[in-house]
Design a protein around this motif. Structure first.
Motif, PDB file in Angstrom:
ATOM      1  N   ARG B 643     -23.033  34.735   7.913  1.00  0.00           N
ATOM      2  CA  ARG B 643     -23.369  34.572   6.497  1.00  0.00           C
ATOM      3  C   ARG B 643     -24.082  33.255   6.346  1.00  0.00           C
ATOM      4  NH1 ARG B 643     -17.561  35.224   4.330  1.00  0.00           N
ATOM      5  NH2 ARG B 643     -18.407  34.226   2.504  1.00  0.00           N
ATOM      6  N   SER B 644     -25.049  33.263   5.483  1.00  0.00           N
ATOM      7  CA  SER B 644     -25.863  32.053   5.379  1.00  0.00           C
ATOM      8  C   SER B 644     -25.199  31.011   4.492  1.00  0.00           C
ATOM      9  CB  SER B 644     -27.255  32.380   4.842  1.00  0.00           C
ATOM     10  OG  SER B 644     -27.113  32.885   3.533  1.00  0.00           O
ATOM     11  N   SER B 645     -24.323  31.445   3.594  1.00  0.00           N
ATOM     12  CA  SER B 645     -23.731  30.448   2.712  1.00  0.00           C
ATOM     13  C   SER B 645     -22.232  30.685   2.587  1.00  0.00           C
ATOM     14  CB  SER B 645     -24.384  30.507   1.320  1.00  0.00           C
ATOM     15  OG  SER B 645     -24.014  31.705   0.700  1.00  0.00           O
ATOM     16  N   THR B 670     -25.826  26.976   4.140  1.00  0.00           N
ATOM     17  CA  THR B 670     -25.535  26.379   2.836  1.00  0.00           C
ATOM     18  C   THR B 670     -24.027  26.293   2.653  1.00  0.00           C
ATOM     19  OG1 THR B 670     -27.475  27.542   2.045  1.00  0.00           O
ATOM     20  CG2 THR B 670     -26.068  26.494   0.397  1.00  0.00           C
ATOM     21  N   PHE B 671     -23.584  25.133   2.275  1.00  0.00           N
ATOM     22  CA  PHE B 671     -22.168  24.922   2.023  1.00  0.00           C
ATOM     23  C   PHE B 671     -22.014  24.606   0.541  1.00  0.00           C
ATOM     24  CE2 PHE B 671     -18.043  22.974   2.094  1.00  0.00           C
ATOM     25  CZ  PHE B 671     -17.394  23.562   3.162  1.00  0.00           C
ATOM     26  N   ASN B 672     -21.333  25.490  -0.180  1.00  0.00           N
ATOM     27  CA  ASN B 672     -21.231  25.316  -1.628  1.00  0.00           C
ATOM     28  C   ASN B 672     -19.869  24.765  -2.005  1.00  0.00           C
ATOM     29  OD1 ASN B 672     -23.804  26.448  -2.454  1.00  0.00           O
ATOM     30  ND2 ASN B 672     -22.962  28.385  -1.683  1.00  0.00           N
ATOM     31  N   VAL B 673     -19.885  23.795  -2.856  1.00  0.00           N
ATOM     32  CA  VAL B 673     -18.650  23.332  -3.483  1.00  0.00           C
ATOM     33  C   VAL B 673     -18.848  23.480  -4.982  1.00  0.00           C
ATOM     34  CG1 VAL B 673     -17.125  21.392  -3.889  1.00  0.00           C
ATOM     35  CG2 VAL B 673     -18.098  21.742  -1.626  1.00  0.00           C
ATOM     36  N   LYS B 691     -27.064  22.681   6.669  1.00  0.00           N
ATOM     37  CA  LYS B 691     -28.433  22.310   6.300  1.00  0.00           C
ATOM     38  C   LYS B 691     -28.479  21.855   4.848  1.00  0.00           C
ATOM     39  CE  LYS B 691     -30.990  25.183   9.544  1.00  0.00           C
ATOM     40  NZ  LYS B 691     -31.496  26.558   9.696  1.00  0.00           N
ATOM     41  N   VAL B 692     -27.789  22.602   4.018  1.00  0.00           N
ATOM     42  CA  VAL B 692     -27.780  22.277   2.591  1.00  0.00           C
ATOM     43  C   VAL B 692     -26.340  22.219   2.116  1.00  0.00           C
ATOM     44  CG1 VAL B 692     -28.556  22.968   0.300  1.00  0.00           C
ATOM     45  CG2 VAL B 692     -29.954  23.511   2.290  1.00  0.00           C
ATOM     46  N   PHE B 693     -26.039  21.193   1.374  1.00  0.00           N
ATOM     47  CA  PHE B 693     -24.712  21.042   0.817  1.00  0.00           C
ATOM     48  C   PHE B 693     -24.860  21.099  -0.702  1.00  0.00           C
ATOM     49  CE2 PHE B 693     -20.777  19.205  -0.437  1.00  0.00           C
ATOM     50  CZ  PHE B 693     -19.911  19.374   0.615  1.00  0.00           C
ATOM     51  N   ALA B 709     -27.049  12.199   7.801  1.00  0.00           N
ATOM     52  CA  ALA B 709     -28.014  12.550   6.764  1.00  0.00           C
ATOM     53  C   ALA B 709     -27.516  13.791   6.039  1.00  0.00           C
ATOM     54  CB  ALA B 709     -29.371  12.827   7.385  1.00  0.00           C
ATOM     55  N   ILE B 710     -27.640  13.790   4.779  1.00  0.00           N
ATOM     56  CA  ILE B 710     -27.110  14.904   3.989  1.00  0.00           C
ATOM     57  C   ILE B 710     -27.995  15.094   2.772  1.00  0.00           C
ATOM     58  CG2 ILE B 710     -25.524  13.341   2.786  1.00  0.00           C
ATOM     59  CD1 ILE B 710     -23.616  15.690   2.532  1.00  0.00           C
ATOM     60  N   ARG B 711     -28.185  16.353   2.411  1.00  0.00           N
ATOM     61  CA  ARG B 711     -28.951  16.652   1.198  1.00  0.00           C
ATOM     62  C   ARG B 711     -27.989  17.242   0.164  1.00  0.00           C
ATOM     63  NH1 ARG B 711     -33.589  20.402   2.961  1.00  0.00           N
ATOM     64  NH2 ARG B 711     -32.305  20.645   4.810  1.00  0.00           N
ATOM     65  N   ILE B 712     -27.820  16.588  -0.922  1.00  0.00           N
ATOM     66  CA  ILE B 712     -26.905  17.079  -1.944  1.00  0.00           C
ATOM     67  C   ILE B 712     -27.697  17.379  -3.198  1.00  0.00           C
ATOM     68  CG2 ILE B 712     -25.035  16.427  -3.482  1.00  0.00           C
ATOM     69  CD1 ILE B 712     -23.680  15.089  -1.240  1.00  0.00           C
ATOM     70  N   LYS B 713     -27.513  18.583  -3.672  1.00  0.00           N
ATOM     71  CA  LYS B 713     -28.168  18.939  -4.937  1.00  0.00           C
ATOM     72  C   LYS B 713     -27.149  18.806  -6.061  1.00  0.00           C
ATOM     73  CE  LYS B 713     -31.039  22.507  -3.632  1.00  0.00           C
ATOM     74  NZ  LYS B 713     -31.250  23.963  -3.762  1.00  0.00           N
ATOM     75  N   GLN B 714     -27.342  17.829  -6.882  1.00  0.00           N
ATOM     76  CA  GLN B 714     -26.405  17.666  -8.001  1.00  0.00           C
ATOM     77  C   GLN B 714     -26.963  18.408  -9.198  1.00  0.00           C
ATOM     78  OE1 GLN B 714     -23.505  15.186  -8.415  1.00  0.00           O
ATOM     79  NE2 GLN B 714     -23.185  16.615 -10.089  1.00  0.00           N
ATOM     80  N   ILE B 715     -26.163  19.315  -9.712  1.00  0.00           N
ATOM     81  CA  ILE B 715     -26.627  20.083 -10.875  1.00  0.00           C
ATOM     82  C   ILE B 715     -25.913  19.570 -12.117  1.00  0.00           C
ATOM     83  CG2 ILE B 715     -26.798  22.381 -11.893  1.00  0.00           C
ATOM     84  CD1 ILE B 715     -26.603  23.406  -8.954  1.00  0.00           C
TER      85      ILE B 715
END
Lengths: 146, 715
Positions: B643-645, B670-673, B691-693, B709-715
């Motif tokens: 699974r990709s995420s 993708t790791f979703n929290v 790859k994506v957090f 290194a980490i990429r965090i998308k804050q919504i």
């Protein structure tokens, strides 16, 4: 806003003053204050004056929150005799100060954990009200824990 | 060679001798002698000198005949001598008044044997030249079989001759026996090698080289060499090695020829003929007679020189042939059996192995007596040392025992004092007396501070737990529960034996502290957990459960499953599972990840068991009440389908604190929290990032992430 002062009374009728904002660390006192506003004297029938002095000292501590844990530990370590600790635990239970109670109980556990049951019984003066046969029966019942 | 010889002569000789050199080369030795001697003035007997001069060519001529290959320079000279002097001049026939061959008195010439009138410069010149350039010539004189008695008869009475020795070449070793080695500092002074010496050297070398346990190779050879000759050391180390090198070279050459001829042995030739052939070929290739045949006989059978069977017709091809034919029918059997199987040369024992065997006292290799005694001495010394160590250890043990006894006595005394009631002493006063007693017993603990520290702490604890009345039993259960919650569950259950009051206290404990530290057998821990849970008062909720595997986490599944089942059915609020020993990849039961009351969950292990981190379910965890989650060394991986995420915490709507310590999240892109209440997120020492957090956390207050290194998308 002027600082309100509460008065606590030990079982031997001694009075101790403490500022309200410090006293409300105790859940019991907080609830009492909430209920009837400014009650003058709060009686503590199961706490003697020496222990209450210690509790007041603990409540009056001026520590930053992150040092608080260390302070509690040090506080009980310095008064690390079991009779005192048990009284302190009793007072903390009555006043509902969880941190103090945990620290006191932890210290007690720490002190007795290296001793055998017989030694503990001897030291704490717990009267063995069983006959040897009864005690043996108990040990057999829980033999998986001995 | 010739240049060196003439140079030496030129430098050592006087003006006269320098002129004499060339003249002697053409054969005028008679004339040359006097001209060399002319440098010295006023010699007594002219006849004596002449005689000496007459004899002078004797040495080079003799040697040159024996060793033509080595002394081309002298060949010319000898030719000259012969022509001038006559070939009939045999070495044994000294002129009647010939004093003595000069090289027999190398150091005495100048002082007594040859008075000044002999013209020392000339004599020395010749002597030095002959000796320096050709030290190896000397033993040939012996081999020539010159008659000692005959020679002796020619020695004139007037000369100072060594009375203890004869003038014969055989007597040479005895000639200067009292002379210390230092008088022969140069190679020029080296004694000639006798035949016996050469043979002895060969034997010694072979013996030592075949002794794999040999240490200090050349020293052993020297020792063995002198033992064989029954002599005290009289040659330098260098002389031995140089001689061996020279011999070895020739023997190798001869042996090579021999092996070559033997390998291509023509039929019908016997060994004598073959040897003759070898000799002649040696003479052809090396240009001289092989002088060390006896030595060669000694060494030829040792592995270094022994002929190696040719591999072309060797055993390997033959054996394959044989196996093939033996498998087939009888036809070729007789034919094959004619061939003789040549065993391959046996490999010598390894050096290390032999030395080990020697040390183990089971040496199969022969060692010299000297070594035996040496080893014995060494062994005795070692034995002595070991005994001493053993004694020291015993003494230390006894001292420790003594100290322990003292401590025990002091301890007992203090303990007895502490536990007996002292009504006249109150509180602090009692403490003071106890401490004084302890201090007294402390004095004997100086030696072992660490142990003393532990004992002192125990004693301190003993002093602290003394109560004057049974206070603890009269305390409310809450306090006792609280105390017991900090103790091991096993200990808590044991308190049921204290008194009747204590029997059921533990059963209503809201805290379970299960630890396999005290269980030597893991199945006993399983039994203990099951019994403890079943004996517990089921009406009481469980507020906190801690399961610790301080020993090997065997039966992990079993224990965790039963604990989780029990705890989740008793409204547990805090669950901690920790293990500290690497085991097989642990499996966490699916049941663990669904609980409606759980508020705090901790799954932890220590950092140093990389790769053993247990995997967890990758579907959303069902913890609606969960507030604090601490995960350490967890592997987020789905082994079944890709699974990709991943979105684990979507159902944890109350999650406030999340810590991911040393977790690997790299198995998903993708790791979703997604947690609406999340206020603290800590990702400490991450193992791998995805790859994506993605993070949806509107109430986030504090965020801690590791250095990757980490990429965090804050919504």
């Amino acid at each position: 806003m002027s600082k309100k002062t509460l008065t606590l009374m030990s079982k031997d009728k001694q009075l101790f003053n403490i500022e309200e904002h410090l006293a409300v660390q105790s859940v019991t006192i907080r609830n009492m204050v909430k209920e009837d506003g400014a009650s003058s004297v709060i009686p503590l029938p199961r706490v003697d004056s020496e222990t209450l002095a210690l509790v007041i000292e603990y409540l009056n501590r001026q520590q930053a929150p992150e040092e608080d844990e260390d302070y509690v530990k040090k506080f009980v370590d310095e008064r690390g005799e079991i009779p005192t600790l048990l009284e302190l635990a009793q007072a903390a239970l009555d006043l509902d100060i969880k941190k103090l109670m945990d620290a006191a109980c932890m210290k007690v556990a720490d002190l007795i954990k290296d001793f055998t049951l017989e030694e503990v019984r001897e030291a704490l003066r717990i009267e063995n009200d069983r006959t040897p046969e009864e005690e043996k029966a108990i040990r057999d019942e829980f033999q998986w824990a001995f | 060679m010739s240049g060196r010889g003439s140079r030496g002569r030129a430098s050592k000789g006087g003006g006269g001798s320098r002129g004499a050199g060339p003249s002697r080369g053409v054969g005028g030795s008679r004339g040359a002698g006097p001209s060399g001697g002319a440098g010295g003035s006023g010699f007594g007997g002219g006849s004596g000198f002449a005689d000496y001069a007459n004899h002078e060519p004797y040495i080079p001529q003799f040697d040159a005949q024996q060793q033509p290959a080595f002394i081309p320079h002298y060949d010319e000279q000898n030719a000259g001598y012969r022509t001038g002097y006559g070939t009939g001049y045999a070495p044994n026939f000294y002129p009647p008044n010939f004093p003595y061959p000069p090289n027999f008195f190398p150091t005495q010439i100048s002082n007594t044997a040859f008075p000044t009138h002999y013209g020392t410069s000339g004599v020395n010149t010749d002597y030095n030249r002959g000796k320096m350039a050709y030290p190896d010539l000397v033993p040939r004189e012996t081999a020539s079989g010159s008659d000692s008695s005959e020679t002796h008869s020619y020695v004139p009475e007037t000369q100072r001759l060594p009375t203890e020795g004869s003038a014969s070449p055989e007597a040479e070793p005895d000639l200067f026996p009292e002379k210390p080695k230092q008088t022969f500092p140069t190679r020029a002074a080296a004694k000639k090698w006798t035949h016996e010496e050469e043979v002895a050297l060969c034997h010694s070398w072979i013996n030592e080289s075949e002794n794999p346990a040999s240490v200090k190779f050349w020293r052993s050879i020297e020792r063995s060499f002198y033992t064989r000759l029954e002599a005290t050391p009289y040659r330098t180390h260098h002389q031995l090695t140089a001689k061996w090198r020279a011999m070895n070279k020739k023997i190798m050459a001869f042996n090579g020829i021999y092996n070559q001829i033997m390998n291509n042995r023509p039929s019908g030739q016997n060994d004598v003929n073959l040897l003759k052939k070898v000799r002649s070929q040696y003479q052809m290739t090396e240009g001289g007679v092989f002088p060390f045949e006896e030595c060669w006989e000694i060494v030829r059978h040792s592995p270094k020189w022994a002929a190696v069977p040719l591999m072309s017709g060797g055993s390997s091809s033959r054996s394959t042939k044989r196996t093939r034919t033996s498998g087939s029918s009888d036809g070729h059997f007789g034919q094959e059996s004619d061939e003789v199987e040549v065993p391959p040369p046996k490999r010598p024992v390894g050096r290390g192995k032999a030395k080990k065997a020697l040390r183990g006292g089971q040496s199969s290799t022969p060692t010299t007596d000297l070594y035996d005694s040496w080893d014995r001495n060494l062994a005795e010394k070692m034995d002595y040392k070991m005994q001493k160590l053993e004694l020291d250890r015993k003494i230390a043990e006894l001292e420790e025992k003594k100290l322990q006894l003292q401590l025990d006595a002091a301890f007992e005394e203090a303990w007895v004092f502490c536990k007996t009631p002292h009504d006249h002493l109150e509180g602090l006063e009692l403490q003071a007396v106890c401490f004084k007693r302890k201090a007294r017993s402390n004095r004997s603990k100086i030696e072992s501070k660490h142990r003393a520290g532990i004992i002192a702490k125990q004693m301190d604890n003993r002093a602290r737990i003394i109560t004057k009345e049974d206070r603890i039993s009269n305390l409310p259960d809450d306090i006792i529960h609280c105390i017991l919650s900090f103790l091991d569950m096993k200990y808590a259950i044991q308190t049921s034996a204290l008194s009747k009051r204590w029997k059921h206290i533990w059963t209503s404990m809201p805290h379970l502290n299960l630890n396999n530290r005290t269980f030597l057998a893991s199945h006993k821990f399983v039994k203990f957990v099951n019994e403890a849970l079943s004996h517990r008062n089921h009406g009481i909720e469980v507020s906190a459960v801690q399961v610790s595997f301080k020993r090997a986490a065997l039966h992990f599944d079993e224990v965790v499953t039963s604990v989780v089942n029990y705890a989740y059915s008793h409204n547990v609020r805090k669950l901690t599972i920790e293990w500290f020993w690497p085991t097989d990849p642990l499996k966490l039961p699916q049941r663990l990840f669904s609980c409606h009351t759980l508020k705090h969950l901790t799954l932890t292990t220590n950092d140093n068991i990389d790769g053993y981190g247990p995997s967890v379910p990758t579907s959303a965890w069902d913890f609606p009440a969960l507030e604090t989650l601490y995960l350490s060394n967890i592997k987020f991986v789905d082994y079944i389908e890709y699974r990709s995420s991943i979105d684990l915490f979507s159902k944890c709507v109350n999650l406030k604190d999340l810590t991911l310590h040393h977790c690997s999240m790299c198995f998903f892109d993708t790791f979703n929290v997604c947690a609406p209440q999340l206020s603290n997120l800590a990702i400490t020492t991450p193992f791998r990032y995805p790859k994506v957090f993605n993070m949806v956390a509107p109430k986030l207050k504090s965020l801690t992430v590791g250095v990757f290194a980490i990429r965090i998308k804050q919504i």
